[in-house]
Design an enzyme around this catalytic site. Structure first.
Site, PDB file in Angstrom:
ATOM      1  N   TYR A   6       0.851  -1.125   0.050  1.00  0.00           N
ATOM      2  CA  TYR A   6      -0.022  -0.144   0.041  1.00  0.00           C
ATOM      3  C   TYR A   6       1.026   1.107   0.029  1.00  0.00           C
ATOM      4  O   TYR A   6       1.441   1.859   1.090  1.00  0.00           O
ATOM      5  CB  TYR A   6      -1.033  -0.022   1.267  1.00  0.00           C
ATOM      6  N   LYS A  12      -1.214  -1.250  -4.254  1.00  0.00           N
ATOM      7  CA  LYS A  12      -2.249  -0.151  -4.210  1.00  0.00           C
ATOM      8  C   LYS A  12      -1.865   1.285  -4.225  1.00  0.00           C
ATOM      9  O   LYS A  12      -1.077   1.476  -3.439  1.00  0.00           O
ATOM     10  CB  LYS A  12      -3.251  -0.409  -2.895  1.00  0.00           C
TER      11      LYS A  12
HETATM   12  C1  HMN Z   1      -7.958   3.456   2.191  1.00  0.00           C
HETATM   13  O1  HMN Z   1      -6.671   3.098   2.698  1.00  0.00           O
HETATM   14  O2  HMN Z   1      -8.750   3.036   3.053  1.00  0.00           O
HETATM   15  C2  HMN Z   1      -8.148   3.813   0.963  1.00  0.00           C
HETATM   16  O3  HMN Z   1      -8.346   3.035  -0.075  1.00  0.00           O
HETATM   17  C3  HMN Z   1      -7.684   5.221   0.674  1.00  0.00           C
HETATM   18  C4  HMN Z   1      -8.304   5.721  -0.907  1.00  0.00           C
HETATM   19  O4  HMN Z   1      -7.143   5.492  -1.751  1.00  0.00           O
HETATM   20  C5  HMN Z   1      -8.837   7.123  -0.563  1.00  0.00           C
HETATM   21  N1  HMN Z   1      -7.566   7.889  -0.083  1.00  0.00           N
HETATM   22  C6  HMN Z   1      -7.658   8.325   1.278  1.00  0.00           C
HETATM   23  O5  HMN Z   1      -8.319   8.065   2.043  1.00  0.00           O
HETATM   24  C7  HMN Z   1      -6.398   9.158   1.642  1.00  0.00           C
HETATM   25  C8  HMN Z   1      -9.489   7.580  -1.677  1.00  0.00           C
HETATM   26  O6  HMN Z   1     -10.528   6.636  -1.948  1.00  0.00           O
HETATM   27  C9  HMN Z   1     -10.025   9.072  -1.642  1.00  0.00           C
HETATM   28  O7  HMN Z   1     -10.917   9.072  -0.271  1.00  0.00           O
HETATM   29  C10 HMN Z   1     -10.628   9.470  -2.791  1.00  0.00           C
HETATM   30  O8  HMN Z   1      -9.749   9.483  -3.889  1.00  0.00           O
HETATM   31  C11 HMN Z   1     -11.101  10.893  -2.622  1.00  0.00           C
HETATM   32  O9  HMN Z   1     -10.075  11.838  -2.423  1.00  0.00           O
END
Ligand code: HMN
Length: 289
Positions: free
Chosen positions: A133, A161
């Site tokens: 990740y 990821k």
């Molecule tokens: C996780 O670790 O739970 C997520 O998969 C992270 C995910 O990449 C999200 N990023 C963060 O929370 C930093 C995105 O889904 C993000 O919420 C989205 O792109 C909107 O900015």
């Protein structure tokens, strides 16, 4: 392991304990209504870095029990404490998760060699498929294409990821490692990622717009790029609203409006103000359409 994977949110009671009833509802909603290909459990979206080990275990157990064999399950077990990460990884493997994932060790500015040693030990001791990740904006750990190669060559590492926006690097990684899986972590960029070779996307917004993301992915596979671009811009209007008030808070508020018990945030995250709730409610129309 491909497609759209929801990074699951965790509903809490006001005292910070996990709201099991709400969690089960959210798991079912993602599988049955959003129709996503799987769930990413214990990531940032699950507010997992605010949980103690017993709560992380509880989360893994409840989600597996509720999801059963419906869809792929990825357990994010990364922790600064390697022994904890190994213990969580062994439990996830025993519970029947399909893969593990671990955030790069953060806070201290670890060298690449230290980060590599972390994964070497974690993948050896858990001995189970591992998705690295990478989230440089949150962790500060930036990898070159060569660094990624060293990590991808470790036994048990099946992919990344990739919560980054460097599409050229992603395209190069997929070209160099076609047998590995790469997931976009930027929900507003599913379309460009998909055309650049990503195998899927893992993200928080799919709790509410998973259906749209699944459809967008299909449309890209069918080479209808104009439609896909349009779908992405529609999705981005919703994502912008979420970002305006806080993505996790907005998702929880919309769930509550749908009668799903999405509970509270984990302290020190705060709840939405009345004003912010109104902004979040603009999302409801879109997700009910
Ligand atoms: C996780 O670790 O739970 C997520 O998969 C992270 C995910 O990449 C999200 N990023 C963060 O929370 C930093 C995105 O889904 C993000 O919420 C989205 O792109 C909107 O900015």
């Amino acid at each position: 392991m491909k497609g759209i994977i929801t990074a699951l949110i965790t509903p809490f009671h006001e005292d910070g304990t996990i709201n099991e009833t709400g969690l089960r509802q959210i798991v079912r909603y993602n599988i049955d209504v959003m129709n996503v290909d799987g769930l990413y459990v214990g990531g940032s979206t699950s507010e997992s870095f605010l949980l103690d080990e017993s709560q992380k275990l509880q989360l893994l157990q409840i989600v597996k029990e509720e999801a059963g064999e419906d869809g792929k399950l990825i357990a994010q077990i990364g922790s600064l404490n390697i022994e904890e990460a190994i213990r969580l990884g062994k439990v996830a493997k025993q519970l029947g998760y399909d893969a593990l994932s671990a955030i790069t060790p953060y806070y201290y500015k670890f060298s690449f060699q230290e980060i590599k040693a972390y994964y070497q030990r974690l993948t050896k001791e858990t001995d189970y498929p591992m998705i690295i990740y990478s989230n440089p904006a949150f962790t500060g750990a930036q990898f070159s294409v060569d660094d990624y190669r060293e990590l991808l060559e470790l036994p048990n590492v099946i992919g990344v990821k990739y919560t980054d926006t460097d599409l050229a690097k992603l395209a190069k990684l997929k070209q160099n490692h076609p047998e590995k899986v790469f997931f976009s972590g930027s929900d507003d960029m599913v379309f460009p990622f998909a055309v650049s070779g990503a195998d899927g996307a893992i993200g928080s917004t799919y709790n509410l717009i998973g259906r749209e993301a699944v459809k967008l992915y299909e449309v890209v596979q069918n080479s209808d790029l104009e439609t896909a671009r349009h779908m992405q811009s529609q999705m981005n209007q919703v994502i912008d609203l979420m970002l305006e008030v806080g993505v996790y808070q907005a998702i929880k508020h919309v769930f509550k409006q749908k009668g799903i018990d999405a509970g509270f945030m984990k302290f020190p995250f705060r709840e939405l103000t009345e004003e912010e709730k109104k902004t979040a409610e603009k999302i409801t129309g879109f997700v009910e359409a």
